[in-house]
Design a protein around this motif. Structure first.
Motif, PDB file in Angstrom:
ATOM      1  N   ASP A 168       0.819  -1.212   0.000  1.00 35.95           N
ATOM      2  CA  ASP A 168       0.000   0.000   0.000  1.00 35.95           C
ATOM      3  C   ASP A 168       0.857   1.269   0.000  1.00 35.95           C
ATOM      4  N   LEU A 169       1.977   1.188  -0.686  1.00 38.82           N
ATOM      5  CA  LEU A 169       2.847   2.348  -0.914  1.00 38.82           C
ATOM      6  C   LEU A 169       2.847   2.652  -2.404  1.00 38.82           C
ATOM      7  N   THR A 170       2.822   3.925  -2.758  1.00 32.17           N
ATOM      8  CA  THR A 170       2.797   4.332  -4.162  1.00 32.17           C
ATOM      9  C   THR A 170       4.205   4.699  -4.609  1.00 32.17           C
ATOM     10  N   PRO A 171       4.832   3.880  -5.464  1.00 29.85           N
ATOM     11  CA  PRO A 171       6.208   4.174  -5.875  1.00 29.85           C
ATOM     12  C   PRO A 171       6.292   5.466  -6.684  1.00 29.85           C
ATOM     13  N   GLY A 172       7.312   6.249  -6.407  1.00 30.51           N
ATOM     14  CA  GLY A 172       7.610   7.429  -7.206  1.00 30.51           C
ATOM     15  C   GLY A 172       8.597   7.063  -8.303  1.00 30.51           C
ATOM     16  N   PRO A 173       9.268   8.027  -8.873  1.00 28.80           N
ATOM     17  CA  PRO A 173      10.253   7.709  -9.906  1.00 28.80           C
ATOM     18  C   PRO A 173      11.392   6.843  -9.348  1.00 28.80           C
ATOM     19  N   PHE A 174      11.858   5.934 -10.153  1.00 27.84           N
ATOM     20  CA  PHE A 174      13.002   5.104  -9.785  1.00 27.84           C
ATOM     21  C   PHE A 174      14.286   5.779 -10.276  1.00 27.84           C
ATOM     22  N   ARG A 175      15.339   5.629  -9.510  1.00 27.11           N
ATOM     23  CA  ARG A 175      16.665   6.086  -9.924  1.00 27.11           C
ATOM     24  C   ARG A 175      17.544   4.849 -10.086  1.00 27.11           C
ATOM     25  N   HIS A 176      18.431   4.901 -11.068  1.00 27.33           N
ATOM     26  CA  HIS A 176      19.362   3.793 -11.296  1.00 27.33           C
ATOM     27  C   HIS A 176      20.776   4.346 -11.270  1.00 27.33           C
ATOM     28  N   GLY A 177      21.704   3.555 -10.784  1.00 33.72           N
ATOM     29  CA  GLY A 177      23.095   3.971 -10.767  1.00 33.72           C
ATOM     30  C   GLY A 177      24.005   2.783 -10.545  1.00 33.72           C
ATOM     31  N   GLU A 178      25.236   3.087 -10.266  1.00 28.84           N
ATOM     32  CA  GLU A 178      26.248   2.055 -10.032  1.00 28.84           C
ATOM     33  C   GLU A 178      27.218   2.601  -9.000  1.00 28.84           C
ATOM     34  N   GLY A 179      27.652   1.746  -8.100  1.00 26.42           N
ATOM     35  CA  GLY A 179      28.585   2.208  -7.082  1.00 26.42           C
ATOM     36  C   GLY A 179      29.442   1.079  -6.555  1.00 26.42           C
ATOM     37  N   MET A 180      30.554   1.471  -5.935  1.00 26.29           N
ATOM     38  CA  MET A 180      31.471   0.495  -5.352  1.00 26.29           C
ATOM     39  C   MET A 180      31.265   0.440  -3.851  1.00 26.29           C
ATOM     40  N   GLY A 181      31.130  -0.761  -3.336  1.00 31.91           N
ATOM     41  CA  GLY A 181      30.911  -0.945  -1.918  1.00 31.91           C
ATOM     42  C   GLY A 181      32.170  -1.365  -1.186  1.00 31.91           C
ATOM     43  N   LEU A 182      31.974  -1.805   0.043  1.00 26.87           N
ATOM     44  CA  LEU A 182      33.068  -2.237   0.909  1.00 26.87           C
ATOM     45  C   LEU A 182      33.841  -3.407   0.310  1.00 26.87           C
ATOM     46  N   ASP A 183      33.164  -4.210  -0.519  1.00 29.12           N
ATOM     47  CA  ASP A 183      33.808  -5.377  -1.140  1.00 29.12           C
ATOM     48  C   ASP A 183      34.607  -5.015  -2.394  1.00 29.12           C
ATOM     49  N   LYS A 184      34.663  -3.695  -2.725  1.00 28.96           N
ATOM     50  CA  LYS A 184      35.427  -3.190  -3.878  1.00 28.96           C
ATOM     51  C   LYS A 184      34.883  -3.665  -5.222  1.00 28.96           C
ATOM     52  N   VAL A 185      33.600  -3.996  -5.250  1.00 29.16           N
ATOM     53  CA  VAL A 185      32.949  -4.445  -6.478  1.00 29.16           C
ATOM     54  C   VAL A 185      31.960  -3.380  -6.932  1.00 29.16           C
ATOM     55  N   MET A 186      32.022  -2.999  -8.218  1.00 33.62           N
ATOM     56  CA  MET A 186      31.037  -2.085  -8.783  1.00 33.62           C
ATOM     57  C   MET A 186      29.751  -2.859  -9.024  1.00 33.62           C
TER      58      MET A 186
END
Length: 196
Positions: A168-186
């Motif tokens: 019962d939540l209305t999704p707004g626009p989605f954003r997409h991206g890419e990032g590197m985490g603690l494991d050093k993986v994009m």
């Protein structure tokens, strides 16, 4: 977050994780979230990590609670001015109409897929009418442990949209991206701010 192995990793590497996530100010996603908040909002940072986002929200004049299942992360978040940090996992969220907004930024992805509907329902119940729920996850399918042993559950945009709608939540626009985490993986990610 309830997975013991993931919690142990974050306890042991809280400061390392904080250094990966530190920045000079809010990113575009957090800026958009801030812009959508009412003045003096009550905000819950659910799975707050080291509390960087919670600190930015508090500095903007909001009342911020920061919850995490990792003692190491809570210790760091508690140092953020204006932030009330608490040791708590996702299951602790039982409030009703208590928050103007909930920020769950790359935290719910550590929960098993079967638990996601229940967690999103708890978020919906905890929000005031018209409240905002930000959710960010890694994009993909299935679930697995990363090279550090953390449990990850991956989602596609259609799947996440359906789960939010079913809660019962209305999704707004989605954003997409890419990032590197603690494991050093994009890795690719998706985020959305939904409305109660």
């Amino acid at each position: 977050m309830t997975d013991p192995e993931t919690i142990r990793l974050y306890d042991a590497r809280a400061k390392d994780y904080a250094s990966v996530t530190e920045g000079n100010g809010p990113d575009a996603t957090l800026r958009a979230f801030l812009a959508a908040l009412p003045p003096n909002a009550r905000v819950l940072d659910l799975g707050c990590g080291p509390g960087r986002s919670a600190g930015i929200l508090a500095a903007a004049g909001h009342t911020v609670e920061a919850w995490d299942a990792s003692e190491g992360m809570v210790a760091l978040a508690s140092k953020q001015p204006g932030v009330t940090a608490r040791l708590a996992d996702f299951n602790a969220l039982t409030a009703q109409s208590a928050y103007d907004a909930i920020w769950a930024n790359f935290s719910l992805l550590h929960a098993p897929r079967a638990d996601m509907p229940r967690h999103l329902a708890a978020i919906r119940h905890a929000l005031k009418p018209g409240g905002l729920a930000h959710v960010a996850v890694k994009e993909g399918t299935g679930s697995q442990r990363d090279t550090l042993g953390r449990l990850y559950t991956y989602y596609t945009e259609p799947e996440l949209s359906l789960l939010l709608t079913q809660a019962d939540l209305t999704p707004g626009p989605f954003r997409h991206g890419e990032g590197m985490g603690l494991d050093k993986v994009m890795a690719p990610w998706i985020s959305v701010t939904a409305h109660a």
